[in-house]
Design an enzyme around this catalytic site. Structure first.
Site, PDB file in Angstrom:
ATOM      1  N   ASN A  67       0.710  -1.200   0.013  1.00 46.47           N
ATOM      2  CA  ASN A  67      -0.175   0.015  -0.135  1.00 46.47           C
ATOM      3  C   ASN A  67       0.848   1.353  -0.045  1.00 46.47           C
ATOM      4  OD1 ASN A  67      -2.428   1.464   0.245  1.00 46.47           O
ATOM      5  ND2 ASN A  67      -1.871   1.874   2.366  1.00 46.47           N
ATOM      6  N   HIS A  85       0.865   5.182   1.412  1.00 46.79           N
ATOM      7  CA  HIS A  85       0.066   6.226   2.255  1.00 46.79           C
ATOM      8  C   HIS A  85       0.795   7.459   2.262  1.00 46.79           C
ATOM      9  CE1 HIS A  85      -2.495   6.779   5.851  1.00 46.79           C
ATOM     10  NE2 HIS A  85      -1.348   7.656   6.165  1.00 46.79           N
ATOM     11  N   ASP A 143      -2.705   0.346   7.997  1.00 49.84           N
ATOM     12  CA  ASP A 143      -1.550   0.945   7.943  1.00 49.84           C
ATOM     13  C   ASP A 143      -0.223   0.495   8.748  1.00 49.84           C
ATOM     14  OD1 ASP A 143      -2.771   2.568   5.894  1.00 49.84           O
ATOM     15  OD2 ASP A 143      -3.258   4.412   7.299  1.00 49.84           O
TER      16      ASP A 143
HETATM   17  C1  GRF Z   1      -2.753   8.739  -2.282  1.00 46.57           C
HETATM   18  O1  GRF Z   1      -2.406   9.992  -1.550  1.00 46.57           O
HETATM   19  C2  GRF Z   1      -2.430   7.441  -1.773  1.00 46.57           C
HETATM   20  O2  GRF Z   1      -1.215   7.855  -0.943  1.00 46.57           O
HETATM   21  C3  GRF Z   1      -3.581   7.206  -0.555  1.00 46.57           C
HETATM   22  O3  GRF Z   1      -4.641   7.805  -1.490  1.00 46.57           O
HETATM   23  C4  GRF Z   1      -4.348   8.743  -2.463  1.00 46.57           C
HETATM   24  C5  GRF Z   1      -4.699   7.800  -3.822  1.00 46.57           C
HETATM   25  O4  GRF Z   1      -4.500   8.947  -4.590  1.00 46.57           O
HETATM   26  N1  GRF Z   1      -3.627   5.894  -0.378  1.00 46.57           N
HETATM   27  P1  GRF Z   1      -4.771   8.108  -6.323  1.00 46.57           P
HETATM   28  O5  GRF Z   1      -6.201   7.553  -6.320  1.00 46.57           O
HETATM   29  O6  GRF Z   1      -3.674   7.103  -6.468  1.00 46.57           O
HETATM   30  O7  GRF Z   1      -4.617   9.457  -7.322  1.00 46.57           O
END
Ligand code: GRF
Length: 199
Positions: A108, A110, A151
């Site tokens: 993932n 974050h 997370d």
């Molecule tokens: C990103 O900031 C990611 O870190 C978080 O959600 C957001 C997703 O953005 N988990 P996108 O859909 O990839 O534009």
């Protein structure tokens, strides 16, 4: 055979796009075999269409119970046989049956320097609001392994960005997102090499 990635997304899908582009530009030697998404008409869907990636809409609320949803999800994954699952802005918890079956195979990204600003309630713009509220001098993004707790899986790599005195959450989000797009494909590339060596 190229290593197979399944991406999960709930939103605009810019990280999904970054991964798809890295594959397209041949900086990442892999194939995305499916996008699993849980909200209709999201940006990620359009990206999947542009790259010819098969999509699977799946929302636990459409099933009579959670177990049936889990079974359907496990079934899709069984068919797609991913070497790696990449969560890219996916806003639902991954069922335990899936994290158990794909241990060390789910990543993932974050938008904070975990363990700071992670866990329940810290998603999207809320993360950046909290960072600014707390007067942090730096923030960033983290790629980590996914286990059953939000997370909390092992951190693989982080990139830091400065927080400026006049930042709004939106400006900070943009600065972090830009780094996410560089970091995620790079980590996926390295991580795939690692796991394929072991198998
Ligand atoms: C990103 O900031 C990611 O870190 C978080 O959600 C957001 C997703 O953005 N988990 P996108 O859909 O990839 O534009």
């Amino acid at each position: 055979m190229k290593p197979k990635i399944v991406v999960f997304a709930s939103g605009s899908g810019s990280n999904f796009k970054a991964i798809a582009e890295a594959i397209h530009n041949q900086t990442l030697d892999a194939q995305i075999v499916g996008l699993i998404y849980n909200r209709p008409e999201i940006g990620a869907l359009k990206i999947a269409k542009n790259f010819g990636i098969p999509t699977y809409y799946l929302n636990d609320k459409d099933f009579p119970n959670y177990e049936e949803y889990e079974l359907r999800l496990l079934n899709i994954l069984k068919t797609l046989k991913p070497d790696l699952i990449a969560l890219a802005g996916y806003l639902r918890k991954i069922p335990k049956s899936v994290t158990n079956q794909y241990t060390n195979q789910i990543l993932n990204i974050h938008p904070s320097l975990l363990p700071k600003y992670g866990g329940a309630g810290y998603y999207g713009i809320k993360v950046h609001e909290a960072v600014i509220q707390n007067d942090e001098k730096e923030s960033g993004c983290t790629v980590h392994l996914v286990n059953e707790a939000y997370d909390e899986g092992a951190i693989i790599e982080q990139v830091k960005v400065p927080v400026m005195a006049d930042d709004t959450p939106e400006i900070l989000a943009k600065r972090v997102l830009k780094e996410e797009h560089q970091l995620y494909p790079k980590v996926i590339k390295n991580y795939l090499t690692q796991i394929l060596k072991k198998s």
